[in-house]
Design a protein around this motif. Structure first.
Motif, PDB file in Angstrom:
ATOM      1  N   HIS A 164     -12.546 -52.031  -1.727  1.00 35.59           N
ATOM      2  CA  HIS A 164     -11.814 -51.737  -2.961  1.00 35.59           C
ATOM      3  C   HIS A 164     -12.595 -50.811  -3.901  1.00 35.59           C
ATOM      4  N   PRO A 165     -13.892 -51.043  -4.138  1.00 32.32           N
ATOM      5  CA  PRO A 165     -14.625 -50.154  -5.056  1.00 32.32           C
ATOM      6  C   PRO A 165     -14.645 -48.700  -4.578  1.00 32.32           C
ATOM      7  N   ALA A 166     -14.624 -48.480  -3.261  1.00 32.54           N
ATOM      8  CA  ALA A 166     -14.656 -47.108  -2.752  1.00 32.54           C
ATOM      9  C   ALA A 166     -13.411 -46.343  -3.181  1.00 32.54           C
ATOM     10  N   VAL A 167     -12.252 -47.014  -3.178  1.00 33.92           N
ATOM     11  CA  VAL A 167     -11.007 -46.363  -3.588  1.00 33.92           C
ATOM     12  C   VAL A 167     -11.030 -46.098  -5.086  1.00 33.92           C
ATOM     13  N   SER A 168     -11.402 -47.096  -5.850  1.00 33.53           N
ATOM     14  CA  SER A 168     -11.424 -46.949  -7.311  1.00 33.53           C
ATOM     15  C   SER A 168     -12.380 -45.842  -7.747  1.00 33.53           C
ATOM     16  N   ARG A 169     -13.595 -45.860  -7.180  1.00 34.90           N
ATOM     17  CA  ARG A 169     -14.567 -44.824  -7.537  1.00 34.90           C
ATOM     18  C   ARG A 169     -14.113 -43.459  -7.028  1.00 34.90           C
ATOM     19  N   GLY A 170     -13.494 -43.428  -5.861  1.00 31.83           N
ATOM     20  CA  GLY A 170     -13.037 -42.160  -5.310  1.00 31.83           C
ATOM     21  C   GLY A 170     -11.974 -41.514  -6.168  1.00 31.83           C
ATOM     22  N   VAL A 171     -11.011 -42.314  -6.647  1.00 31.72           N
ATOM     23  CA  VAL A 171      -9.955 -41.775  -7.507  1.00 31.72           C
ATOM     24  C   VAL A 171     -10.563 -41.283  -8.818  1.00 31.72           C
ATOM     25  N   HIS A 191     -12.251 -36.827 -12.367  1.00 24.06           N
ATOM     26  CA  HIS A 191     -13.302 -36.115 -13.088  1.00 24.06           C
ATOM     27  C   HIS A 191     -13.376 -34.661 -12.628  1.00 24.06           C
ATOM     28  N   ARG A 192     -13.254 -34.442 -11.320  1.00 25.58           N
ATOM     29  CA  ARG A 192     -13.319 -33.086 -10.789  1.00 25.58           C
ATOM     30  C   ARG A 192     -12.138 -32.249 -11.269  1.00 25.58           C
ATOM     31  N   LEU A 193     -10.962 -32.896 -11.380  1.00 25.81           N
ATOM     32  CA  LEU A 193      -9.756 -32.174 -11.805  1.00 25.81           C
ATOM     33  C   LEU A 193      -9.673 -32.019 -13.321  1.00 25.81           C
ATOM     34  N   GLY A 194     -10.386 -32.874 -14.046  1.00 25.32           N
ATOM     35  CA  GLY A 194     -10.325 -32.833 -15.502  1.00 25.32           C
ATOM     36  C   GLY A 194      -9.025 -33.399 -16.046  1.00 25.32           C
ATOM     37  N   ALA A 195      -8.410 -34.341 -15.322  1.00 28.48           N
ATOM     38  CA  ALA A 195      -7.146 -34.936 -15.767  1.00 28.48           C
ATOM     39  C   ALA A 195      -7.008 -36.324 -15.167  1.00 28.48           C
ATOM     40  N   LYS A 196      -6.414 -37.243 -15.961  1.00 22.16           N
ATOM     41  CA  LYS A 196      -6.133 -38.591 -15.470  1.00 22.16           C
ATOM     42  C   LYS A 196      -4.920 -38.556 -14.546  1.00 22.16           C
TER      43      LYS A 196
END
Length: 301
Positions: free
Chosen positions: A34-41, A46-51
């Motif tokens: 689960h943490p891998a998905v949350s951190r990945g999203v 962050h890379r896209l600069g948008a939620k």
């Protein structure tokens, strides 16, 4: 310039999260923590600069930016999946293109290509008819993937596979004195005019004819015509001369001729030739079938 290289797994995490409405359920579906998905999203946001998602105790919901991103990403992944499937199919020889040179009557290859089209219906096949010499040149120039010819040349970069030998038969007018014979000797035709196709197997048949008649002290009279075999046989019926053919008689040929086997060993060898460097999977699929088509002799690497 910012680094735009992004791990494709992050896109899978986003798509799965949107589908399941939860990072935890997305992780279970992807069989990751689960943490891998949350951190990945979060990393992708962050890379896209948008939620991309609104988060609360009830789960996650795409933002307006997230909805737009999901529309584009879904299309991109569909294209990527199709591309991967097509490449895989190409490598397995299920789809693709194959260009085949032939210098012999294509009916001699009927069983081979009937089975090939049955097993590999997704492969597009183009046939290029020419003489053995020209077909060899096309193979070396990589303008055809493989050629089926009567004559092989020594070439360290080319491969060849001897399929079988095909007997030659004389085509005579029904009015010919030997039309009713069970077989005919080549010397009995020494005074005839031989008419041959300028293309296809014609030059190979002439070479055989000249070589064998030279042993008998006969110089054959040969005339080439730029017509196909069907028209050539019609010309025999009209009295232009006689000819030699391999394989079964053409159904479309004139009724006024007969096929008489030649006495003795008069055969034309059938070879498949290709370049060793040709990595077309469709070629390998056809060669595999060719190797199982009957007795063959393969040249070594």
């Amino acid at each position: 310039m910012p680094d735009r290289v992004i791990d494709l797994r992050l896109f899978r995490y986003v798509l799965a999260s949107a589908e399941h409405g939860s990072f935890r359920r997305a992780a279970a579906a992807l069989n990751v923590q689960h943490p891998a998905v949350s951190r990945g999203v979060s990393s992708l946001e962050h890379r896209l600069g948008a939620k991309l998602f609104e988060r609360d105790h009830a789960g996650i919901r795409p933002t307006s930016a997230g909805n737009r991103f999901l529309e584009e990403a879904t299309l991109g992944f569909d294209h990527l999946q199709r591309a991967m499937q097509r490449v895989g199919a190409l490598q397995r020889g299920e789809h693709g293109e194959l260009t085949v040179g032939v210098s012999l009557p294509f009916i001699l290859l009927a069983n081979l290509f009937e089975q090939f089209r049955k097993d590999f219906g997704g492969i597009s096949v183009e046939i290029v008819e020419s003489t053995s010499e020209a077909s060899w040149a096309l193979v070396q120039q990589r303008r055809v993937d493989v050629a089926f010819v009567a004559k092989c040349h020594g070439n360290e970069t080319a491969r060849s596979l001897r399929l079988r030998d095909e007997p030659l038969a004389a085509v005579l007018p029904k009015s010919h004195p030997l039309a009713g014979a069970r077989s005919v000797k080549l010397e009995d035709l020494g005074q005839e005019r031989f008419i041959l196709c300028a293309g296809g197997l014609g030059p190979d048949v002439e070479e055989h004819l000249v070589r064998r008649m030279a042993r008998l002290g006969i110089e054959p009279k040969v005339q080439f015509h730029r017509v196909g075999q069907c028209n050539l046989i019609n010309m025999v019926a009209m009295g232009f001369g006689v000819t030699l053919v391999v394989g079964p008689p053409l159904r479309a040929a004139a009724d006024g001729v007969v096929l008489v086997p030649l006495a003795g060993r008069h055969v034309v060898p059938l070879h498949a030739v290709w370049m060793d460097s040709n990595a077309n999977p469709a070629l390998e699929a056809l060669l595999d079938l060719s190797r199982g088509a009957g007795p063959v002799e393969a040249t070594p690497r």
